[in-house]
Design a protein around this motif. Structure first.
Motif, PDB file in Angstrom:
ATOM      1  N   ASN A   1       7.129  -8.040  -5.553  1.00 49.15           N
ATOM      2  CA  ASN A   1       7.662  -8.494  -4.264  1.00 49.15           C
ATOM      3  C   ASN A   1       6.791  -7.945  -3.150  1.00 49.15           C
ATOM      4  O   ASN A   1       6.554  -6.733  -3.076  1.00 49.15           O
ATOM      5  CB  ASN A   1       9.106  -8.005  -4.067  1.00 49.15           C
ATOM      6  N   PHE A   2       6.297  -8.836  -2.284  1.00 49.69           N
ATOM      7  CA  PHE A   2       5.436  -8.439  -1.182  1.00 49.69           C
ATOM      8  C   PHE A   2       5.460  -9.528  -0.126  1.00 49.69           C
ATOM      9  O   PHE A   2       5.989 -10.619  -0.355  1.00 49.69           O
ATOM     10  CB  PHE A   2       4.003  -8.174  -1.674  1.00 49.69           C
ATOM     11  N   THR A   3       4.873  -9.264   1.018  1.00 50.79           N
ATOM     12  CA  THR A   3       4.752 -10.275   2.064  1.00 50.79           C
ATOM     13  C   THR A   3       3.585 -11.190   1.696  1.00 50.79           C
ATOM     14  O   THR A   3       2.444 -10.743   1.609  1.00 50.79           O
ATOM     15  CB  THR A   3       4.501  -9.614   3.441  1.00 50.79           C
TER      16      THR A   3
ATOM     17  N   SER B   1      -8.093   0.749  -3.434  1.00 53.24           N
ATOM     18  CA  SER B   1      -8.591   2.128  -3.361  1.00 53.24           C
ATOM     19  C   SER B   1      -7.594   3.062  -2.668  1.00 53.24           C
ATOM     20  O   SER B   1      -7.668   4.277  -2.820  1.00 53.24           O
ATOM     21  CB  SER B   1      -9.954   2.183  -2.673  1.00 53.24           C
ATOM     22  N   SER B   2      -6.625   2.480  -1.951  1.00 51.86           N
ATOM     23  CA  SER B   2      -5.557   3.274  -1.336  1.00 51.86           C
ATOM     24  C   SER B   2      -4.372   3.463  -2.274  1.00 51.86           C
ATOM     25  O   SER B   2      -3.364   4.051  -1.882  1.00 51.86           O
ATOM     26  CB  SER B   2      -5.078   2.598  -0.044  1.00 51.86           C
ATOM     27  N   GLY B   3      -4.483   2.940  -3.491  1.00 57.89           N
ATOM     28  CA  GLY B   3      -3.443   3.176  -4.491  1.00 57.89           C
ATOM     29  C   GLY B   3      -2.605   1.984  -4.872  1.00 57.89           C
ATOM     30  O   GLY B   3      -1.685   2.114  -5.692  1.00 57.89           O
TER      31      GLY B   3
ATOM     32  N   VAL C   1       0.883  -1.171   0.000  1.00 56.36           N
ATOM     33  CA  VAL C   1       0.000   0.000   0.000  1.00 56.36           C
ATOM     34  C   VAL C   1       0.924   1.225   0.000  1.00 56.36           C
ATOM     35  O   VAL C   1       1.734   1.393   0.911  1.00 56.36           O
ATOM     36  CB  VAL C   1      -0.933   0.019   1.229  1.00 56.36           C
ATOM     37  N   PRO C   2       0.828   2.048  -1.038  1.00 51.98           N
ATOM     38  CA  PRO C   2       1.761   3.173  -1.159  1.00 51.98           C
ATOM     39  C   PRO C   2       1.377   4.373  -0.299  1.00 51.98           C
ATOM     40  O   PRO C   2       0.231   4.498   0.139  1.00 51.98           O
ATOM     41  CB  PRO C   2       1.668   3.531  -2.644  1.00 51.98           C
ATOM     42  N   ASP C   3       2.341   5.256  -0.094  1.00 53.83           N
ATOM     43  CA  ASP C   3       2.087   6.504   0.625  1.00 53.83           C
ATOM     44  C   ASP C   3       1.240   7.456  -0.216  1.00 53.83           C
ATOM     45  O   ASP C   3       0.495   8.265   0.322  1.00 53.83           O
ATOM     46  CB  ASP C   3       3.411   7.201   0.976  1.00 53.83           C
TER      47      ASP C   3
END
Length: 177
Positions: free
Chosen positions: A62-64, A116-118, A37-39
């Motif tokens: 790459n992600f958890t 929706s958070s980007g 989830v980006p800033d």
């Protein structure tokens, strides 16, 4: 005489095969930040605008594992963050997506409000003739999850291919002269 023609055919095959595999690039989505989830809601669109994607390239997410997903979706699902209308979804990291068709590809995370958070990405894939990064720094290379066999052409660096081509050239000169 037949041996000379076989050596020439082998040399041409090696050069063509080696050239084809050098042009593919692995792009790590989000570079060092990865797929999270980006800033800012424009993080991934800004990242995509810095690169040119071509058929044969590979996107690496790459992600958890378990905290995010990579879902390929159509444009409408992308725009509305519709997590029920996916083409494919994976929750295992790293997720490698080979780019096989010209056109737009849309990716979202299907977890909670991440999209929706980007946490979504659209890229444009073109043919090989425009394969190059428009940024001044090369894309981060994806970690190799399994060792490649020494006979794999994707394991060769451009220097190794040039060295191999030079060796084949000198071998041809020696055989033909």
């Amino acid at each position: 005489m037949v041996a000379k023609y076989l050596v020439v055919l082998l040399a041409i095959t090696l050069l063509v095969w080696g050239n084809y595999n050098v042009s593919a690039t692995e792009f790590v989505v989000g570079d060092a930040a990865g797929w999270n989830v980006p800033d800012s809601p424009t993080t991934y669109s800004s990242w995509a605008s810095e690169h040119n994607f071509s058929i044969g390239d590979i996107l690496v997410f790459n992600f958890t594992s378990g905290s995010h997903t990579v879902a390929l979706v159509n444009k409408t699902a992308f725009e509305t963050c519709n997590t029920d209308d996916t083409i494919s979804v994976t929750s295992q990291s790293p997720s490698k997506v080979p780019l096989q068709e010209i056109g737009q590809l849309h990716f979202i995370c299907t977890i909670g409000a991440h999209c929706s958070s980007g946490q979504k990405l659209t890229i444009n894939v073109s043919d090989h003739s425009s394969s190059s990064s428009s940024s001044s720094s090369p894309p981060l290379r994806a970690p190799v999850s399994a060792p490649l066999s020494s006979s794999s052409p994707s394991n060769l660096t451009p220097l190794a291919i040039v060295s191999s081509a030079s060796f084949v050239f000198f071998l041809l000169v020696d055989v033909l002269v």
